[in-house]
Design an enzyme around this catalytic site. Structure first.
Site, PDB file in Angstrom:
ATOM      1  N   GLY A 197       3.622   7.558   4.882  1.00  0.00           N
ATOM      2  CA  GLY A 197       2.590   7.961   5.855  1.00  0.00           C
ATOM      3  C   GLY A 197       1.384   8.483   5.574  1.00  0.00           C
ATOM      4  CG  ASP A 198      -1.975  10.192   2.682  1.00  0.00           C
ATOM      5  OD1 ASP A 198      -2.739   9.500   2.875  1.00  0.00           O
ATOM      6  OD2 ASP A 198      -2.256  11.399   2.234  1.00  0.00           O
ATOM      7  CG  LEU A 199       1.729   3.421   0.694  1.00  0.00           C
ATOM      8  CD1 LEU A 199       2.366   4.438  -0.494  1.00  0.00           C
ATOM      9  CD2 LEU A 199       2.708   2.463   0.955  1.00  0.00           C
ATOM     10  CD1 TRP A 200      -3.831   8.101  -0.097  1.00  0.00           C
ATOM     11  CD2 TRP A 200      -5.843   7.467  -1.453  1.00  0.00           C
ATOM     12  NE1 TRP A 200      -4.266   9.196  -0.916  1.00  0.00           N
ATOM     13  CE2 TRP A 200      -5.351   8.727  -1.875  1.00  0.00           C
ATOM     14  CE3 TRP A 200      -6.675   6.549  -2.110  1.00  0.00           C
ATOM     15  CZ2 TRP A 200      -6.031   9.436  -2.958  1.00  0.00           C
ATOM     16  CZ3 TRP A 200      -7.503   7.250  -3.115  1.00  0.00           C
ATOM     17  CH2 TRP A 200      -7.191   8.371  -3.415  1.00  0.00           C
ATOM     18  CG  ASN A 203      -1.037   9.577  -2.195  1.00  0.00           C
ATOM     19  OD1 ASN A 203      -1.547  10.513  -2.727  1.00  0.00           O
ATOM     20  ND2 ASN A 203      -1.397   9.978  -0.750  1.00  0.00           N
TER      21      ASN A 203
END
Length: 295
Positions: A197-200, A203
């Site tokens: 969901g926030d896979l930049w 992370n």
């Protein structure tokens, strides 16, 4: 009591062990974090979140547990949490390797395939009103991905960008066209995937757990969604050995034809979040991406 002292107390409560010291760690906009050590040399990780982010740590703990369930990608184990602190396994940093990148790609494919009850579904035990970084994020189950993505991942941040003056109405209209045409732009329908969901790239923690270098997933904002969203976010700010990650992913779970043309569509969500949080530059980039998606 200092924040470091609070970290020691939280670790003692959630591990049942008495820590001997805490070292502040950098990184992250939304939390203060510490490496907390014990007399035997072992360590854990502890973080706190701002008071104006209720439920953030509960959402993260639920996300970590949900992502760990398929045992497909390494995720720090949760030792305990409350409204003020989250205590997890601590993993020493290591340098990324091509082999670890390929392992990440294969693991992400298996993680996504573990599925979710619906697009927008929160992790079990996770709140409907969660967070992505410092921005609120609503996890509302929707049967079809295009409707979910437009209503809960584009439009809320678009409204905030306009209301704050970061984006003008003409620019917002371009992104509005994407929402209007989302059914045509979305590509083939897919079942809800289990997303980080926030896979930049920040992370993805390249760490060594004693067995060698692996890519660990940290700071998730997990929910059910389209698997291309995780992969598009991974491409947004670059990632070590990115083509190795993507190639290994496709070996396990080939992506639908035209997926590279849809990267910009899936990047609209994180770009709008960044526009709301960090300003005009990201708003301009979101409009550029929207025009590209529209063809």
């Amino acid at each position: 009591m200092s924040v470091a002292s609070e970290a020691l107390s939280a670790v003692a409560e959630h591990t049942g062990r008495t820590p001997s010291g805490a070292r502040p760690l950098g990184g992250g906009d939304a939390a203060q974090a510490f490496e907390v050590r014990f007399d035997d040399g072992t360590t854990v990780f502890a973080k706190t979140a701002p008071a104006d982010m209720p439920g953030a740590l509960r959402a993260e703990a639920a996300s970590l547990d949900w992502l760990a369930e398929p045992a497909s990608v390494p995720v720090p184990a949760v030792h305990g949490h409350d409204e003020h602190w989250l205590v997890t396994e601590h993993v020493e940093s290591a340098s990324p390797t091509p082999e670890a990148a390929e392992d990440l790609g294969r693991g992400l494919a298996r993680l996504h395939a573990a599925g979710a009850p619906a697009h927008g579904a929160p992790p079990p035990g996770g709140p409907t009103d969660a967070w992505i970084g410092l921005a609120p994020m609503r996890n509302e189950p929707v049967a079809e991905w295009p409707s979910f993505y437009a209503a809960h991942r584009i439009e809320p941040y678009l409204r905030r960008a306009v209301d704050s003056g970061v984006m003008d109405t003409a620019e917002s209209a371009v992104i509005g066209q994407v929402c209007a045409r989302i059914d045509d732009l979305a590509g083939p329908a897919e079942p809800a995937a289990r997303l980080h969901g926030d896979l930049w790239t920040g992370n993805v923690h390249w760490g060594d757990d004693g067995t060698g270098t692996r890519a660990w997933l940290i700071d998730p904002a997990a929910h059910g969604g389209h698997r291309e969203t995780d992969l598009a976010m991974l491409q947004l700010f670059g990632c070590p050995h990115l083509e190795r990650v993507l190639g290994a992913y496709e070996e396990v779970a080939p992506l639908a034809p035209g997926w590279r043309d849809r990267v910009g569509l899936h990047q609209l969500f994180p770009l709008l979040v960044h526009a709301v949080l960090f300003g005009r530059g990201y708003a301009t980039r979101a409009v550029t991406v929207a025009r590209s998606a529209l063809g």
